[in-house]
Design a protein around this motif. Structure first.
Motif, PDB file in Angstrom:
ATOM      1  N   ASN A 255      53.238 102.916  10.173  1.00  0.00           N
ATOM      2  CA  ASN A 255      54.716 102.734  10.265  1.00  0.00           C
ATOM      3  C   ASN A 255      55.300 101.896   9.410  1.00  0.00           C
ATOM      4  O   ASN A 255      56.443 101.619   9.008  1.00  0.00           O
ATOM      5  CB  ASN A 255      54.997 102.644  11.815  1.00  0.00           C
ATOM      6  CG  ASN A 255      55.089 103.923  12.626  1.00  0.00           C
ATOM      7  OD1 ASN A 255      55.143 105.228  11.983  1.00  0.00           O
ATOM      8  ND2 ASN A 255      54.757 103.919  13.938  1.00  0.00           N
TER       9      ASN A 255
ATOM     10  N   TRP B 128      55.629 102.694   5.968  1.00  0.00           N
ATOM     11  CA  TRP B 128      56.892 103.626   5.575  1.00  0.00           C
ATOM     12  C   TRP B 128      58.122 102.817   6.058  1.00  0.00           C
ATOM     13  O   TRP B 128      59.168 102.873   5.189  1.00  0.00           O
ATOM     14  CB  TRP B 128      57.050 104.631   6.404  1.00  0.00           C
ATOM     15  CG  TRP B 128      56.076 105.724   5.908  1.00  0.00           C
ATOM     16  CD1 TRP B 128      54.712 105.962   6.581  1.00  0.00           C
ATOM     17  CD2 TRP B 128      56.130 106.523   4.727  1.00  0.00           C
ATOM     18  NE1 TRP B 128      54.228 107.117   5.605  1.00  0.00           N
ATOM     19  CE2 TRP B 128      54.758 107.054   4.559  1.00  0.00           C
ATOM     20  CE3 TRP B 128      57.091 106.329   3.896  1.00  0.00           C
ATOM     21  CZ2 TRP B 128      55.002 108.040   3.441  1.00  0.00           C
ATOM     22  CZ3 TRP B 128      56.885 107.229   2.728  1.00  0.00           C
ATOM     23  CH2 TRP B 128      55.656 108.065   2.499  1.00  0.00           C
ATOM     24  N   ASN B 129      58.291 101.631   6.948  1.00  0.00           N
ATOM     25  CA  ASN B 129      59.307 101.045   7.045  1.00  0.00           C
ATOM     26  C   ASN B 129      59.471  99.789   6.013  1.00  0.00           C
ATOM     27  O   ASN B 129      60.664  99.829   5.406  1.00  0.00           O
ATOM     28  CB  ASN B 129      59.147 100.130   8.580  1.00  0.00           C
ATOM     29  CG  ASN B 129      59.500 100.866   9.694  1.00  0.00           C
ATOM     30  OD1 ASN B 129      60.308 101.424   9.773  1.00  0.00           O
ATOM     31  ND2 ASN B 129      58.767 100.480  10.726  1.00  0.00           N
ATOM     32  N   ASP B 130      58.334  99.512   5.542  1.00  0.00           N
ATOM     33  CA  ASP B 130      58.673  98.478   4.187  1.00  0.00           C
ATOM     34  C   ASP B 130      59.001  99.246   2.913  1.00  0.00           C
ATOM     35  O   ASP B 130      59.922  98.595   2.348  1.00  0.00           O
ATOM     36  CB  ASP B 130      57.109  97.884   4.161  1.00  0.00           C
ATOM     37  CG  ASP B 130      57.206  96.315   3.440  1.00  0.00           C
ATOM     38  OD1 ASP B 130      58.129  95.530   4.314  1.00  0.00           O
ATOM     39  OD2 ASP B 130      56.596  96.035   2.635  1.00  0.00           O
TER      40      ASP B 130
ATOM     41  N   THR C  58      62.487 102.455   5.164  1.00  0.00           N
ATOM     42  CA  THR C  58      63.545 102.184   6.108  1.00  0.00           C
ATOM     43  C   THR C  58      64.227 100.836   5.681  1.00  0.00           C
ATOM     44  O   THR C  58      65.424 100.601   5.706  1.00  0.00           O
ATOM     45  CB  THR C  58      63.040 101.924   7.542  1.00  0.00           C
ATOM     46  OG1 THR C  58      62.304 103.141   7.923  1.00  0.00           O
ATOM     47  CG2 THR C  58      63.936 101.897   8.622  1.00  0.00           C
TER      48      THR C  58
ATOM     49  N   PHE D 214      61.433  99.349  17.337  1.00  0.00           N
ATOM     50  CA  PHE D 214      62.412  99.035  16.244  1.00  0.00           C
ATOM     51  C   PHE D 214      63.313  98.007  16.504  1.00  0.00           C
ATOM     52  O   PHE D 214      63.570  97.382  15.408  1.00  0.00           O
ATOM     53  CB  PHE D 214      63.196 100.399  16.254  1.00  0.00           C
ATOM     54  CG  PHE D 214      64.323 100.600  14.992  1.00  0.00           C
ATOM     55  CD1 PHE D 214      63.806 100.658  13.892  1.00  0.00           C
ATOM     56  CD2 PHE D 214      65.644 100.178  15.584  1.00  0.00           C
ATOM     57  CE1 PHE D 214      64.700 100.850  12.741  1.00  0.00           C
ATOM     58  CE2 PHE D 214      66.604 100.290  14.582  1.00  0.00           C
ATOM     59  CZ  PHE D 214      66.102 100.338  13.004  1.00  0.00           C
TER      60      PHE D 214
ATOM     61  N   THR E  67      61.390  94.841  15.752  1.00  0.00           N
ATOM     62  CA  THR E  67      61.126  94.489  14.314  1.00  0.00           C
ATOM     63  C   THR E  67      62.206  94.436  13.448  1.00  0.00           C
ATOM     64  O   THR E  67      62.297  93.514  12.432  1.00  0.00           O
ATOM     65  CB  THR E  67      60.188  95.356  14.033  1.00  0.00           C
ATOM     66  OG1 THR E  67      60.825  96.787  14.137  1.00  0.00           O
ATOM     67  CG2 THR E  67      58.824  95.583  14.597  1.00  0.00           C
TER      68      THR E  67
ATOM     69  N   TRP F 128      62.209  92.312   9.637  1.00  0.00           N
ATOM     70  CA  TRP F 128      63.114  92.401   8.440  1.00  0.00           C
ATOM     71  C   TRP F 128      64.579  91.760   8.759  1.00  0.00           C
ATOM     72  O   TRP F 128      65.495  92.592   8.272  1.00  0.00           O
ATOM     73  CB  TRP F 128      63.023  93.839   8.064  1.00  0.00           C
ATOM     74  CG  TRP F 128      61.931  94.553   7.598  1.00  0.00           C
ATOM     75  CD1 TRP F 128      61.691  94.395   6.352  1.00  0.00           C
ATOM     76  CD2 TRP F 128      60.547  95.070   8.307  1.00  0.00           C
ATOM     77  NE1 TRP F 128      59.988  95.130   6.009  1.00  0.00           N
ATOM     78  CE2 TRP F 128      59.665  95.275   7.277  1.00  0.00           C
ATOM     79  CE3 TRP F 128      60.609  95.474   9.487  1.00  0.00           C
ATOM     80  CZ2 TRP F 128      58.577  96.171   7.707  1.00  0.00           C
ATOM     81  CZ3 TRP F 128      59.442  96.116   9.991  1.00  0.00           C
ATOM     82  CH2 TRP F 128      58.416  96.398   8.827  1.00  0.00           C
TER      83      TRP F 128
END
Length: 130
Positions: free
Chosen positions: A32, A35-37, A40, A103, A106, A111
């Motif tokens: 995750n 993929w987030n970095d 998203t 979510f 984080t 972020w």
């Protein structure tokens, strides 16, 4: 789910449910994060840099998600051990419930958009005018 099945399944490794859940969840956390970095939060990431900043985000993300794993293990044990749910249905329910926690925190701490970084991602046409 695949890692959980591979570790906890009676026909596979056969580890305990709690240990299998923790290892499967850590594998999911790393997946995750990548993929987030990359996807998203890519608009924020492009302005925040790599190197130490990347590892800081990974550390924050991992800590928040580890707390989520704790909740997830408790929910999984409760559903399977006390309520008799199927292990995979219970795991899916736990994942869904903990996803909001992961979510939200984080986004805020991993972020976060602050100061110049936030202003840099807002196109001029969307900048509020007074």
């Amino acid at each position: 789910m695949t890692v959980l099945w591979a570790l906890a399944g009676s026909r596979t490794v056969g580890w305990s449910l709690a240990l299998s859940k923790v290892v499967a969840a850590e594998a999911a956390i790393l997946n995750n994060f990548v993929w987030n970095d990359l996807w998203t939060f890519r608009d924020v990431d492009a302005r925040r840099g790599r190197g130490r900043e990347l590892f800081r985000r990974l550390g924050v993300f991992n800590l928040i998600c580890l707390a989520g794993i704790g909740w997830s293990v408790v929910l999984l044990q409760l559903q399977v051990g006390w309520l008799g749910f199927n292990i995979y249905v219970a795991n899916l329910i736990a994942i869904v419930l903990v996803s909001g926690w992961n979510f939200g925190l984080t986004l805020r701490f991993g972020w976060r958009r602050t100061g110049a970084a936030h202003q840099a991602v807002v196109p001029d046409s969307q900048t509020p005018r007074c």
